[in-house]
Design an enzyme around this catalytic site. Structure first.
Site, PDB file in Angstrom:
ATOM      1  NE  ARG A  55      -8.027  23.559  20.825  1.00 10.05           N
ATOM      2  CZ  ARG A  55      -8.514  23.799  22.041  1.00 10.05           C
ATOM      3  NH1 ARG A  55      -9.683  24.393  22.186  1.00 10.05           N
ATOM      4  NH2 ARG A  55      -7.839  23.441  23.114  1.00 10.05           N
ATOM      5  CE1 TYR A 108     -21.692  23.576  -1.576  1.00  6.44           C
ATOM      6  CE2 TYR A 108     -21.484  23.552   0.811  1.00  6.44           C
ATOM      7  CZ  TYR A 108     -21.028  23.162  -0.439  1.00  6.44           C
ATOM      8  OH  TYR A 108     -19.925  22.360  -0.553  1.00  6.44           O
ATOM      9  CG  ASP A 180     -23.637  31.482   2.799  1.00  6.58           C
ATOM     10  OD1 ASP A 180     -22.801  32.221   2.245  1.00  6.58           O
ATOM     11  OD2 ASP A 180     -23.496  30.247   2.880  1.00  6.58           O
ATOM     12  CE  LYS A 205     -16.831  27.529  -2.518  1.00  8.90           C
ATOM     13  NZ  LYS A 205     -16.857  27.162  -1.095  1.00  8.90           N
TER      14      LYS A 205
END
Length: 394
Positions: A55, A108, A180, A205
């Protein structure tokens, strides 16, 4: 290893070798062993490098982060479990109750939800403004504004932000500029070269490019901000999968080639759609009829990216007919695959908005977003021609 240890479940070490793997190994271990408490202290205190608990970081994530760092021209980036994890870690890792954020009004869909519903619940106020108009962004700034969040090219209407003007506003007002860069990628635009403070990606993406991973990435130019992002991500468990990181690293090996081919296909498909009577409008940044054509050239040069949008004459019935007739084109709310995918924002990414809110940003029931892939461009044109014809008869 001595014979006395032959029955141990976890024997120490790996087989020795004078050679090394050409491909990065997948390293799924959740925990990493240290020799002594002092050795573990040395790691946590930064006196030696090493891993402790996945983590907090693992080798596959670090290898991938360094590859993306090189593309964006910065160091110390962090890979997270998704693109929205990256957006959230940046926002909540840095902001506090009482702060204010200005966001582009065509972000988005989930970023819009975060801005309009989730951040206000935590005492962080937000304002949406048109990123194509730097004056509108400037007008939204308040004394308590800490951050501006924009996409270079908006999702899904492909409007091109006034990046030079917004960067100037952020600099003059002393506000962090967060970009972004998912649609454009560093192949088309490098935000740090134009005044950005933080860059975000949905690695899911174009960077990974095969629709088989879910990952995000965030990097801040300031080391203190990056530490805040890292601490929040670790605390809230935004850990990326080692296997997904390994797949994404593999995808990056062909990123430039994939991007260029898909971009060429997108330009050709956009021009072809513009000739079809059943298509009301086509949005592609490099077309002369794009509403931000001049700005697109200034911001992106000659890079149009692989995304295009178009609007059919007709509403939901025409949209259903088009999607059903687009044989071999996946109708799916995603982008960046090696194959072309078709998205209908009104029923997917922007379904949470009212019809009036969608109409205000140019999204109708006949509006589609296309993530253009690597197929033969003539074959794509044929498929879209037949699908548009089917929509006309609906």
């Amino acid at each position: 290893m001595s014979k006395d240890h032959k029955t141990l479940i976890r024997p120490e070490g790996l087989p020795g070798s004078a050679s090394w793997p050409v491909v990065t190994p997948i390293m799924p271990s959740v925990v990493y062993a240290s020799e002594t408490p002092d050795a573990l202290d040395a790691q946590y205190e930064g006196r030696v490098e090493g891993y402790t608990y996945a983590r907090e970081g693992h080798p596959n994530a670090e290898v991938l982060a360094r590859r993306i760092d090189a593309l964006e021209g910065e160091d110390g980036g962090l890979v997270l479990g998704s693109g929205m994890a990256a957006v959230t870690a940046v926002m909540l890792g840095i902001l506090k109750a009482g702060d204010h954020v200005v966001g582009g009004d065509q972000l988005y869909g989930r970023s819009l939800r975060l801005m309009t519903q989730d951040l206000p619940r935590m005492g962080i106020t937000t304002t949406l403004a048109d990123p194509c108009d730097a004056a509108a962004i400037a007008a939204a700034i308040r004394p308590e504004t800490r951050m501006i969040l924009v996409e270079v090219v908006s999702n899904p209407t492909l409007r091109v932000a006034d990046m030079e003007g917004i960067a100037r506003v952020a600099r003059e007002k002393g506000v962090l500029l967060v970009v972004d860069n998912t649609f454009t990628t560093p192949r088309a635009y490098r935000p740090f070269d134009h005044g950005a403070d933080i860059v975000i990606h949905s690695v899911t993406k174009l960077l990974a490019g095969h629709s088989d991973v879910t990952l995000g990435y965030a990097v801040a130019r300031d080391a203190g901000l990056q530490k805040a992002i890292y601490d929040f991500a670790v605390t809230t468990g935004m850990t990326p999968s080692p296997f997904d990181c390994w797949l994404a690293e593999r995808g990056l090996a062909t990123f430039d080639l994939r991007f260029d081919r898909a971009e060429q296909n997108a330009a050709r498909l956009a021009d072809h759609l513009g000739t079809l009577a059943g298509v009301k409008r086509v949005l592609y940044p490099m077309r002369g009829d794009h509403p931000d054509a001049a700005r697109a050239r200034a911001v992106l040069g000659n890079r149009g990216c692989n995304m295009l949008s178009f609007e059919l004459h007709g509403g939901r019935e025409a949209a259903n007919a088009f999607a059903a007739a687009a044989e071999g084109i996946a109708f799916a709310p995603t982008l960046g695959d090696v194959g072309t995918t078709l998205s209908h924002p009104a029923s997917s990414s922007h379904r949470a908005l009212t019809p009036e809110a969608r109409a205000a940003i140019g999204i109708s029931e006949g509006f589609f977003r296309v993530s253009v892939g690597l197929e033969d461009s003539d074959a794509l044109a044929d498929v879209f021609s037949r699908a548009v014809a089917a929509a006309e008869t609906a």
